[in-house]
Each structure stands twice: as structure tokens, then as C-alpha cells.
Design an enzyme around this catalytic site. Structure first.
Site, mmCIF file in Angstrom:
data_model
loop_
_atom_site.group_PDB
_atom_site.id
_atom_site.type_symbol
_atom_site.label_atom_id
_atom_site.label_comp_id
_atom_site.label_asym_id
_atom_site.label_seq_id
_atom_site.Cartn_x
_atom_site.Cartn_y
_atom_site.Cartn_z
ATOM 1 N N THR A 1 0.825 -1.205 0.000
ATOM 2 C CA THR A 1 0.000 0.000 0.000
ATOM 3 C C THR A 1 0.860 1.255 0.000
ATOM 4 O OG1 THR A 1 -1.600 -1.231 1.302
ATOM 5 C CG2 THR A 1 -1.852 1.170 1.240
ATOM 6 N N GLU A 2 0.665 2.106 -0.993
ATOM 7 C CA GLU A 2 1.347 3.395 -1.084
ATOM 8 C C GLU A 2 2.873 3.248 -0.996
ATOM 9 O OE1 GLU A 2 -0.595 5.657 -1.916
ATOM 10 O OE2 GLU A 2 -2.558 5.264 -1.027
ATOM 11 N N LEU A 3 3.366 2.098 -1.460
ATOM 12 C CA LEU A 3 4.805 1.787 -1.446
ATOM 13 C C LEU A 3 5.414 1.845 -0.042
ATOM 14 C CD1 LEU A 3 6.437 3.311 -4.665
ATOM 15 C CD2 LEU A 3 5.026 1.283 -4.385
#
Lengths: 447, 420
Positions: free
Chosen positions: A142-144
Site C-alpha cells: 500500500t502506497e509503497l
């Protein structure tokens, strides 16, 4: 020089303005209408045209990109825009897109509960197999979000590589344009995002006050070719194409012209799983959690203030009881509440990046987001029978004259609630029967 | 710049934000080095005319106050006479409450305004000045009279329009005077963009001549300054602070209070302020069965209001129309979160507020409950607002600085006009 494009597809199932008076009413937590409207809009403006274009480019020009589709989006697409799923299936089958793995609910589980993280990764992998017939080998959280503690776990779940943010603080003097390995999981390849070239498209493409406006595919391909290193990793939201940057900006024409322009400039399109086979140029360490969000590139967009901590901790505090309930609808709802966007809306970063937060939020301000979310959690607690105390109990020591008054005043608080709805102390079985139908309705929105 | 200001005196019992704001603005200008002569209507009408100079050297040697005998008070209106007497009898009183005198009222309001203007003419001749600054419509005539004498430019400050004060029941003569005063001024200062939009939209004032100056506030005190609830540790207070008039939405406060009281066993409500809606609110509290949970204090002195802020868990301002909303800043400064109507100018200046639609009683009640039952939420609101009040755009000298800039613009425009 190579280039690796990765596009993220995700829309949360947004929670409605859920008031304390809704608790125990059995009404949906989610803003079904808004979610469906948003999903249809994004599908029309972005998902469908851009997916079809990528398919065409794959067939005619051998273009290849990577994508990941969050499970919470896929669930909503199934009922709101099944044609988007079909379109994605065609693209994947054409070989134009490699699918990556992520958590099923685009959650922050990696920051709170590793068991849940592993479960959500497994769930997502199963969805990818079921829907697309493929098993992803590369992971993007998620979101890197990444940290040194996370990479060994991701490796143990069977992945060869992971996308990470090419944050200055992490790279130091090193270039993002290479493949790296993790210090804590040496077999794990890390693919750092080149945020400058990514943001040139994702954020600056349509900005007329930008000195490089208008950005053409030729110019962009030349920039990539002029970089030092092996590979430029361009990662962004898929919604960039037609939603964040609307079609009037020429973003879809840009996308169409890109493969040709890249070829002309001697740039090859590669996918993450190809990069995963390369030898690492060095090691990267993430002592602190890093993400691709905001200027801080940390997790403070989701877990940065007291509201976010309180809400997230309370959510995960319910996990064992939710799983033990054996109520699959409740489990599914609980996972939908774990989506990172719910916490993003609670951010109180008002300046600079805060504008981005406000722009994407369905709420008037972060306090509305928090209040609604906490009311929802109280309802979940009541359904579980774990509510610490029943807020809706009448005054235990009422002034005598007032007892009847309080009782008669009460129904007025319920004017939005169906008269038949069970109250806080009502029969749980009844309420669950009522709510069971609602997970069928799809809801969504963009972040 | 020597400033001749027609304003309102800091009252012994706060009538609202205007008087407080005026005096702090005058003091701020004085601190910036602009000598201010503040002319204020003196409530003791029996004094019978004339001007008294009051020593204000404790504020600043640059500030002196002239008191002009008059029955004017910032919020008198010609239609509130019938209810003025009734408002003096609160149903219940909080233990710390002190009684406020009902506001002076005369049927000859417009004569009083004109008398004030006559006095202004004399004052303008006696006190040298470079700029004239008048607060709200009752002072505009005085400002204009002074300008007739000295020729100095007139800056009209608008804190609330008649639309804000009276809604549908607005007074045509006041509307006319307000409009003429604003259009006639050399420059206008509005206390929010919301007010500016009204002034430009309703009165046709040239928007290029309207400056927006938000109120500022003293920095929050460091350290814990909270006070315990007098109703006991488990009885949080939800407070309404302001005039009890339609504009401020006290009826919505009471409706929401009933919903909260129905589900929260101990919460108490305090309504601090007076106004023509008090009798109706008493009746409504009895109807709703919450009379024993709602305390009406009447008007409070400023120190008492400050104590109330520190005791309260949350202050609620469900205003139908709120040009700015200084109460929000005062409350935040005391560390008390605020729930405020979206129709409030203060939302332009402060982000860490909970906002509501004033008519959405369920929403107001939900948010009251959230703040009183969730310490994490109250803590976050308190901490963020404290950070925000530390920002320079809300600093105590910021309004004076911006006002001085507006004065300079008025002077420049005035000179240009004189040449042409």
C-alpha cells in the site's frame, strides 16, 4: 536505457457520514451511492479508455507495463463496472500488463498486524488467480510503504521483488535508476521509484504554469533516455490517465504516443519481474517506514496524528473478535474498514500536502472523517457484544420527574432510523440478517 | 497616522465580540505607533451629553478614549423592546454566574445615532487626525460627520451586516444607513471574506475598496489552564457563548442538547448570554425534559466567560449567520474545542474546528457527543488549534497591521482623488 511503468488501480469503499444515532440501526456504513457514482465516473474517464489503449499498444507496439488492482476495487467493479474487469482481463491476456501483488484491502496492516498483512496478501493473490489466472511474483505494498522489518516477511511470502519509493533520504548519493537488494532480505530485489520523472506525468502534466508545459511523449522519452543508470521506474496512480489529469489535458494522447517515442529514443519497456532477475547494484536499507506520499515520504499521511493512531488501533483491537465471530459479512466489512484511505481522510496536515488530502476527501474536514469512522467502530463493537459500555442507555439516575420525558424524547433522536430497527440492546441475530444484504451493493470512490 | 476611531467600549458584561474586538484593535494600532483617539458611546445616558476623556494610559500612551454619553450599544435594535425586560430572568443559574444588566434601549435609536454624529462633529474639530475609522452602522454617521469637518478619509469597518443581525426581520432604515455608510466610505474593512461577499453583493460596494481583516488573538497560555466542571468530574459541559438571538442559533443548540442528553447520562449544557430568544428557550427546555441539564447564566463578565471556556469540554456555535465568530478564537485559546457553523467567517482563518450545518441538529448532536466521549478527539483538536493559534496570521497584532495597511491605501486613494 530501460523504463518500467507501474500503475496502481484503487478506489476505497468510502464510509458515509455515520452518526452516533445510526449505531444499532443496521444501516450501511458506506456511502453506496457516492461510491458507485465515483467508480462509474473513473471507469468512464480512465479505466476503460486507458486500459483499451494499453491493450492496443501491447498488440501493435509491444508495449508492456505493470499494474496492480486492489481487492477492494475489484469487489466494487464486479457490481458497478464489470466491463472494466473484462477490459483488464483482455489487457492481461494480451501480455501488455504484468499484475503485481498487494494487500487485498489496500490496508496499513503492515504497520499494525503482520498476521493480517499476510492474510490480506494471500487473499489478494487468490483474487488475482481467480480473476486473471495469474500469480504475481512482484509485490507492492500500500502506497509503497516499506521498512527493513517488512522486506523479509514479503520475501517469505514468495515474492522476488518489491516496489519501493526512491526517497532521497534512503538513496543518499545512489541513483534510483538501478535494481537494489534489501539489507534485511538479500534475495529480495527492490525497485526504487524515480519520483521526479513519475511526478512529471502524475502531478505536473497538466500544469500550465510549469516551465516544461506542454509535456510531449517525445520530450519525456528523451528525458528518460538522458538519465544515467539501467532503468527508470515510473510509478503512479492509473487514475492519472483521464481522472487526475483529465482527457482535455491530452494525457491519453500522450500515453498513446509514448511507446513510439520511447523506441525512437532507444528506451526499452520492461516489467518488474524482468528486473527481479537482474543483479543488484547495491543494498538499500529502510530503517524508518517509507512511502511515496507527501513531501515527508513516510507514513504520516495515514498514521501521523492522534486521531489516526486511535482509530487504527481501535480497528485492529477488534480483529480477533471479528474473526472469531464466524460472521463472514462482518469480517469482510472489517477488512473494508482497514483501507488506508479512511485514515488518509483524518490527516490534519493542513499545509502543502494537506491540500491534496482535502481535495480527495469526501468529508468537510478530518474531524468529520474520524467521528464517522469511530461511530462505525462502535457499531461493530455492539454487533460483537464487545462494546465497553452502551452509550445509548438511559440516564441511570434520572430525576424522577424526568424519566418519562427522557423516554418520550428518545424516539426523536431516531428520526432518520427505520422505526423497526433494533436498538443498541436489540437482538443481534436480527440486525445481522438486516445487514447481510448490504455487502452485495458495490460502493466506491477514489482516494 | 493619527486615527480618530468611532467604536464601542469594552463593556463590563460582554454583549458580544464587537466591543472586545474594537478595543483590542485600537490598542494594537497604538502599539504600532499610531496615536488613536477612540470615541465610544457612554452607556450612562443620564450623564446628559458632553465628552469625557478617560485615562487609558495603562493600555498605551498612544491610546486615549473619549466617552460620549449615549444610549447606543453595539447590538441595540429598534424591534427588541418588547422582549428586553423578559430576558432578565434566567431559568437556572450556574454557580459562578453573575447577573448582567439588560441592555439600554430607547425607541429613539435613530435620534441617538444622529446625536452621536453631532458630538462627532465637535470632536473632529478638537482632535487632530489623519484618518477616520468607524465601526458598524451606528458609527458611520459619526464618521461621516467627522469627515465633513476635517476632510480626512473615512474607513468604514463592518463586523456584521443587518442581514446577519436580523435575517428576514431586518430593518429597512438600518439597511439604508448601513448601505449608504459603506458606499460613502473611502475604504471598507470587512472582518471576513464572507462579510465582504455580502457587502459587495448586497450593497454594491466596489470590491477593490474592501479589505478583509480577520481577528487575531493573544497567544495561548502555556501549561494546563483547564478548570474542573462544577457539576462533577463525570459531567462534561457543552457551552453556548453569545447573544441569545436568532442569528446565533441557540435554538439549534437546545435541540441538539436534547438529543445528546437522551443518550449521555451526565452531560450538562450552559447557555451564556442574553437575548430575545431566552423565554422561548426556557419553554423548549421544559418541553424537551432537559431543563435540569441546561443552565442559563445570563450575560457574563469577561473573566467569567473565560472561566466557562476552561470548564467546558466543547463550545458550540450553531450560528445561522456569523460574520466572524471571535468566540471561537477565545475558546480555542482557552484550550476548548469548538463546533462551529459552516456559515462562519472564522472557518476562513482557522482549520482545526469541527464544522456543522446550523440546521442539522443530528449532526451537531453527533459531534457534541464525539467530543465529550472521545478524549483522543478532544486532545487532537486542542493540540492542533493551539499550534494554529501560534501562527502569525492569527497573532494579536495582525489585525492592527492589516488595518493600518488599509488606512494607508485609503490615504493614497484620497490623495489621488484630491488631485484629480
Amino acid at each position: 536505457m530501460d523504463v518500467c511503468f507501474y500503475f496502481q488501480l484503487h478506489q476505497p469503499r468510502r464510509v458515509r457520514r455515520y452518526q452516533v444515532f445510526d449505531i444499532g440501526s443496521g444501516s450501511s456504513y458506506f456511502d453506496d451511492v457516492r461510491n458507485a457514482d465515483t467508480l462509474r465516473r473513473v471507469a468512464t474517464r480512465c479505466y476503460l479508455p486507458a486500459t483499451r489503449m494499453l491493450t492496443e499498444l501491447a498488440r501493435n507496439e509491444g508495449a508492456r507495463v505493470a499494474m496492480s488492482v486492489s481487492g477492494v476495487l475489484l469487489e466494487q467493479l464486479a457490481s458497478t463496472s464489470p466491463e472494466t474487469i473484462e477490459s483488464l482481463q483482455v489487457l492481461v491476456a494480451s501480455g501488455g500488463a504484468e499484475l503485481l501483488s498487494e494487500t487485498s484491502h489496500h490496508s496499513l496492516a503492515s504497520r499494525q498486524n503482520m498476521d493480517e498483512f499476510a492474510v490480506q496478501v494471500t487473499l489478494h493473490r487468490a483474487m488475482m488467480r481467480r480473476t486473471f489466472g495469474v500469480t504475481p511474483r512482484v509485490f507492492r505494498n500500500t502506497e509503497l510503504i516499506v521498512s527493513d522489518a517488512l522486506t523479509p516477511l514479503v520475501a517469505s511470502l514468495g515474492f522476488d521483488a518489491m516496489l519501493v519509493e526512491g526517497a532521497d533520504a534512503v538513496l543518499g548519493w545512489q541513483s534510483p535508476n538501478y535494481v537494489y537488494a534489501s539489507t534485511t532480505a538479500p534475495l529480495m530485489r527492490l525497485l526504487p521509484r524515480n519520483y521526479r520523472l513519475s511526478d512529471d506525468v502524475a502531478f505536473r502534466f497538466g500544469a500550465r504554469d510549469w516551465s516544461e508545459w506542454p509535456l510531449t511523449a517525445d520530450k519525456y522519452a528523451a528525458w528518460i533516455a538522458a538519465n544515467n543508470g539501467d532503468v527508470v521506474n515510473v510509478f503512479m496512480d492509473f487514475e492519472t490517465f483521464g481522472e487526475h489529469q483529465d482527457a482535455g489535458s491530452g494525457i491519453l494522447d500522450f500515453l498513446r504516443a509514448l511507446p513510439g517515442a520511447l523506441r525512437k529514443n532507444g528506451v526499452t519497456m520492461v516489467t518488474p519481474s524482468e528486473l527481479a532477475k537482474r543483479k543488484p547494484a547495491g543494498l538499500l536499507s529502510f530503517p524508518n517506514a517509507t512511502s511515496w506520499a507527501d513531501t515527508e515520504r513516510d507514513v504520516s499521511a495515514w498514521l501521523g496524528n492522534g486521531l489516526q493512531y486511535a482509530a487504527h488501533a481501535r480497528l485492529y483491537g477488534l480483529r480477533d473478535a471479528v474473526l472469531a465471530s464466524g460472521n463472514s459479512e462482518l469480517v469482510s466489512t472489517w477488512r473494508q474498514l482497514s483501507t488506508s484511505d479512511h485514515f488518509y481522510y483524518m490527516s490534519t496536515k493542513w499545509h502543502a500536502d494537506g491540500d491534496v488530502h482535502t481535495y480527495f476527501s469526501p468529508y468537510a474536514n478530518p474531524y468529520d472523517a474520524y467521528i464517522s469512522f469511530m461511530n462505525v467502530l462502535r457499531d461493530v463493537e455492539q454487533r460483537l457484544g464487545t462494546a465497553p459500555r452502551q452509550l445509548k442507555t438511559a440516564d441511570r439516575r434520572p430525576q424522577t420527574a424526568d424519566r418519562s420525558r427522557a423516554a418520550t424524547a428518545k424516539p426523536k433522536t431516531a428520526d432518520r432510523r427505520p422505526q423497526t430497527a433494533p436498538r443498541a440492546n436489540g437482538k443481534r441475530g436480527n440486525r445481522e440478517a438486516k445487514t447481510a444484504g448490504r455487502s452485495k451493493k458495490a460502493k466506491v470512490r477514489k482516494k | 497616522m493619527r486615527v480618530l476611531m468611532f467604536g464601542w467600549e469594552y463593556p463590563p458584561y460582554a454583549a458580544g465580540g464587537l466591543a472586545t474586538a474594537t478595543i483590542s484593535l485600537a490598542a494594537g494600532l497604538a502599539r504600532l505607533g499610531h496615536p488613536v483617539t477612540l470615541v465610544v458611546p457612554f452607556p450612562a445616558a443620564a450623564d446628559g451629553g458632553g465628552v469625557r476623556v478617560v485615562s487609558a494610559s495603562d493600555v498605551s500612551p498612544n491610546l486615549r478614549t473619549l466617552r460620549v454619553a449615549s444610549r447606543l450599544t453595539p447590538y441595540t435594535s429598534p424591534v427588541s423592546a418588547a422582549t428586553a425586560a423578559a430576558t432578565a430572568v434566567p431559568a437556572a443559574r450556574a454557580p459562578w454566574a453573575r447577573r448582567a444588566e439588560p441592555s439600554a434601549y430607547r425607541e429613539t435609536l435613530f435620534e441617538d445615532v444622529d446625536d452621536y454624529a453631532t458630538a462627532a462633529r465637535q470632536i473632529a474639530a478638537l482632535h487632530a487626525h489623519d484618518i477616520i475609522h468607524a465601526h458598524d452602522w451606528m458609527a458611520y454617521a459619526a464618521g461621516k460627520a467627522a469627515r465633513d469637518v476635517s476632510g480626512a478619509p473615512l474607513v468604514a469597518h463592518i463586523h456584521a451586516t443587518e442581514h446577519d443581525r436580523s435575517g428576514e426581520g431586518r430593518n429597512a432604515e438600518i439597511l439604508r444607513r448601513e448601505r449608504d455608510g459603506l458606499r460613502d466610505a473611502d475604504r471598507v474593512i470587512a472582518n471576513s471574506h464572507l462579510t465582504k461577499r455580502h457587502v459587495v453583493g448586497e450593497y454594491g460596494v466596489d470590491e477593490r475598496l474592501v479589505d478583509v481583516v480577520h481577528w487575531g488573538i493573544e497567544r495561548p497560555v502555556i501549561g494546563d489552564v483547564r478548570l474542573p466542571s462544577p457539576f462533577g468530574r463525570t459531567a462534561p459541559i457543552v457551552a453556548f457563548v453569545g447573544r441569545v438571538v436568532m442569528q446565533k442559533g441557540p435554538d439549534y443548540f437546545i435541540e441538539a442538547a436534547a438529543k445528546v442528553a437522551a443518550v449521555h447520562p451526565t452531560v450538562c449544557f450552559v447557555v451564556a448570554g442574553t437575548g430575545d430568544m431566552l423565554p422561548r428557550l426556557f419553554d423548549r427546555c421544559i418541553e424537551l425534559g432537559i431543563a435540569h441539564r441546561v443552565y442559563f447564566t445570563g450575560g457574563l463578565s469577561h473573566p467569567d466567560i473565560d472561566r466557562l471556556y476552561r470548564m467546558a469540554t466543547v463550545v458550540v456555535m450553531p450560528s445561522v449567520s456569523e460574520p466572524f465568530g471571535l468566540v471561537a478564537l477565545e475558546s480555542l485559546r482557552a484550550g476548548t474545542p469548538v463546533i462551529v457553523s459552516k456559515a462562519s467567517g472564522v472557518t476562513e482563518a482557522v482549520a482545526n474546528l469541527i464544522t456543522v450545518d446550523f440546521w442539522d441538529v443530528n449532526d451537531i448532536a453527533d459531534k457534541m457527543l464525539a467530543v465529550i466521549t472521545d478524549p483522543a478527539l478532544a486532545r487532537e483538536l486542542r493540540a492542533r488549534a493551539r499550534d494554529e493559534l501560534g501562527d502569525s496570521h492569527l497573532g494579536p497584532d495582525e489585525p492592527a497591521r492589516l488595518t493600518a495597511a488599509s488606512f494607508a491605501a485609503a490615504l493614497a486613494g484620497h490623495q489621488t482623488m484630491a488631485v484629480t
